[in-house]
Design a protein around this motif. Structure first.
Motif, PDB file in Angstrom:
ATOM      1  N   THR A 132       0.838  -1.200   0.000  1.00  0.00           N
ATOM      2  CA  THR A 132       0.000   0.000   0.000  1.00  0.00           C
ATOM      3  C   THR A 132       0.868   1.244   0.000  1.00  0.00           C
ATOM      4  O   THR A 132       0.636   2.186  -0.771  1.00  0.00           O
ATOM      5  N   GLY A 133       1.880   1.262   0.852  1.00  0.00           N
ATOM      6  CA  GLY A 133       2.764   2.419   0.910  1.00  0.00           C
ATOM      7  C   GLY A 133       3.501   2.649  -0.386  1.00  0.00           C
ATOM      8  O   GLY A 133       3.691   3.801  -0.816  1.00  0.00           O
ATOM      9  N   LYS A 134       3.898   1.566  -1.053  1.00  0.00           N
ATOM     10  CA  LYS A 134       4.686   1.699  -2.272  1.00  0.00           C
ATOM     11  C   LYS A 134       3.868   2.220  -3.461  1.00  0.00           C
ATOM     12  O   LYS A 134       4.438   2.592  -4.486  1.00  0.00           O
ATOM     13  N   LEU A 135       2.557   2.297  -3.317  1.00  0.00           N
ATOM     14  CA  LEU A 135       1.746   2.920  -4.363  1.00  0.00           C
ATOM     15  C   LEU A 135       1.950   4.438  -4.401  1.00  0.00           C
ATOM     16  O   LEU A 135       1.693   5.077  -5.429  1.00  0.00           O
ATOM     17  N   LEU A 136       2.401   5.011  -3.268  1.00  0.00           N
ATOM     18  CA  LEU A 136       2.582   6.471  -3.158  1.00  0.00           C
ATOM     19  C   LEU A 136       1.320   7.205  -3.584  1.00  0.00           C
ATOM     20  O   LEU A 136       1.367   8.287  -4.200  1.00  0.00           O
ATOM     21  N   ALA A 137       0.170   6.644  -3.237  1.00  0.00           N
ATOM     22  CA  ALA A 137      -1.105   7.146  -3.757  1.00  0.00           C
ATOM     23  C   ALA A 137      -1.420   8.571  -3.335  1.00  0.00           C
ATOM     24  O   ALA A 137      -2.170   9.269  -4.020  1.00  0.00           O
ATOM     25  N   ASP A 138      -0.850   9.031  -2.225  1.00  0.00           N
ATOM     26  CA  ASP A 138      -1.200  10.355  -1.704  1.00  0.00           C
ATOM     27  C   ASP A 138      -0.311  11.480  -2.235  1.00  0.00           C
ATOM     28  O   ASP A 138      -0.284  12.578  -1.686  1.00  0.00           O
ATOM     29  N   THR A 139       0.397  11.206  -3.312  1.00  0.00           N
ATOM     30  CA  THR A 139       1.190  12.238  -3.983  1.00  0.00           C
ATOM     31  C   THR A 139       0.276  13.304  -4.574  1.00  0.00           C
ATOM     32  O   THR A 139      -0.825  13.001  -5.037  1.00  0.00           O
ATOM     33  N   ASP A 140       0.729  14.546  -4.588  1.00  0.00           N
ATOM     34  CA  ASP A 140       0.031  15.609  -5.324  1.00  0.00           C
ATOM     35  C   ASP A 140       0.485  15.517  -6.785  1.00  0.00           C
ATOM     36  O   ASP A 140       1.294  16.314  -7.266  1.00  0.00           O
ATOM     37  N   LEU A 168      -6.121  14.983 -13.759  1.00  0.00           N
ATOM     38  CA  LEU A 168      -5.609  13.627 -13.965  1.00  0.00           C
ATOM     39  C   LEU A 168      -6.553  12.827 -14.863  1.00  0.00           C
ATOM     40  O   LEU A 168      -7.774  13.028 -14.833  1.00  0.00           O
ATOM     41  N   ALA A 169      -5.966  11.905 -15.620  1.00  0.00           N
ATOM     42  CA  ALA A 169      -6.788  11.014 -16.428  1.00  0.00           C
ATOM     43  C   ALA A 169      -7.563  10.048 -15.542  1.00  0.00           C
ATOM     44  O   ALA A 169      -8.684   9.642 -15.858  1.00  0.00           O
ATOM     45  N   SER A 170      -6.958   9.684 -14.400  1.00  0.00           N
ATOM     46  CA  SER A 170      -7.603   8.815 -13.428  1.00  0.00           C
ATOM     47  C   SER A 170      -7.008   9.093 -12.063  1.00  0.00           C
ATOM     48  O   SER A 170      -5.803   9.324 -11.938  1.00  0.00           O
ATOM     49  N   GLU A 171      -7.844   9.060 -11.028  1.00  0.00           N
ATOM     50  CA  GLU A 171      -7.370   9.258  -9.664  1.00  0.00           C
ATOM     51  C   GLU A 171      -6.946   7.920  -9.040  1.00  0.00           C
ATOM     52  O   GLU A 171      -7.072   7.719  -7.844  1.00  0.00           O
ATOM     53  N   ASP A 172      -6.426   7.062  -9.850  1.00  0.00           N
ATOM     54  CA  ASP A 172      -5.945   5.752  -9.412  1.00  0.00           C
ATOM     55  C   ASP A 172      -4.708   5.421 -10.238  1.00  0.00           C
ATOM     56  O   ASP A 172      -4.397   6.110 -11.209  1.00  0.00           O
ATOM     57  N   VAL A 173      -4.022   4.376  -9.853  1.00  0.00           N
ATOM     58  CA  VAL A 173      -2.819   3.938 -10.582  1.00  0.00           C
ATOM     59  C   VAL A 173      -3.137   3.846 -12.078  1.00  0.00           C
ATOM     60  O   VAL A 173      -4.170   3.266 -12.443  1.00  0.00           O
TER      61      VAL A 173
END
Length: 277
Positions: free
Chosen positions: A35-43, A229-234
């Motif tokens: 989960t952490g390695k997704l870095l999902a909370d980046t601006d 963004l094109a998508s708010e996910d990976v």
């Protein structure tokens, strides 16, 4: 990897970018879970979004990821929003409340102090230096802190976030003209929603540096990521189409602030001194 990068300009406007960096030192990376390695909370792509909108604007960008240490949090780790869900100086959960570290690998107090010294402090030293440099030129400086976040995060807020979230800590961090001009532009942006001092009132950066009485004004813009963004996910790709529609509105805001700066009272250090009789 340096903690920050600075692009200097001669405008009174400074763009702060504390959360677009994605660098994580290898020793910290090894402690993150999947989960952490997704870095999902980046601006994601915020620096790209604002680049070249205002000729002469200075940009101070943190290169490190907020999971290393959050450059927009009080170094004493005092909560920005008491009583509400949020993340800490060195986050151990993501914005959905999920753990980002492997079991038992969360940073100790000594490690947090080391990260503060190595990453957080240098970024803010650079930002403070640019504020002083710009103020020495113009007598004032306007810090516009650039942020973005996913549009829907139930752990942090209900419903869908407005597209433009303007924060001035309830009008305390900048001159009224700066707040009013920004809000006027966001409300006039057709097809977008906006709010002033809603869920996001300005983070530590805005509250720490925004001292209008000294000639330093600060305002935060938190953008819903669906705007660019094109998508708010990976993989969190940048959308040229969406960003292309958004950027003209951001450009108008920044140009307004640069123009307003010409008419704001200068700091005492810069104001012309009366000639001796």
């Amino acid at each position: 990897m340096l903690p920050f990068e600075v692009t200097q300009g001669g405008s009174p406007v400074i763009l702060g970018v504390p959360h677009a960096g994605t660098y994580v030192p290898q020793d910290i990376w090894a402690k993150l879970n999947d989960t952490g390695k997704l870095l999902a909370d980046t601006d994601w792509h915020v620096d790209r979004l604002y680049r070249d909108l205002l000729p002469g604007a200075t940009m101070v960008r943190a290169n490190f990821h907020r999971y290393v240490i959050d450059a927009n949090r009080d170094p004493a780790d005092v909560s920005l929003y008491p009583g509400q869900n949020t993340t800490s100086l060195c986050p151990t959960t993501d914005f959905d409340g999920r753990a980002i570290y492997l079991d038992g690998k969360e940073p100790s107090s000594d490690e947090i102090a080391a990260r503060q010294k190595e990453w957080h402090a240098p970024y803010h030293a650079a930002l403070a230096a640019e504020i002083e440099r710009v103020k020495s030129i113009h007598g004032i400086a306007i810090l516009y802190d650039c942020h973005s976040i996913r549009s829907t995060i139930p752990f942090l807020f209900e419903g869908r976030l407005p597209d433009f979230n303007v924060g001035t800590n309830n009008g305390t961090t900048c001159a009224p003209a700066i707040e009013a001009a920004t809000v006027l532009r966001t409300k006039a942006a057709e097809g977008y929603t906006s709010i002033l001092n809603g869920r996001f009132k300005g983070g530590w950066t805005t509250r720490h540096y925004g001292r209008p009485e000294t000639g330093v004004h600060a305002i935060q813009m938190e953008l819903a990521q669906a705007t660019h963004l094109a998508s708010e996910d990976v993989p969190f790709d940048y959308s040229e189409d969406r960003a292309g529609r958004l950027r003209p509105h951001l450009e108008l805001i920044l140009k307004d602030l640069a123009e307003i700066a010409l008419n704001l009272p200068q700091s005492p250090a810069k104001a012309p001194q009366e000639k001796l009789a």
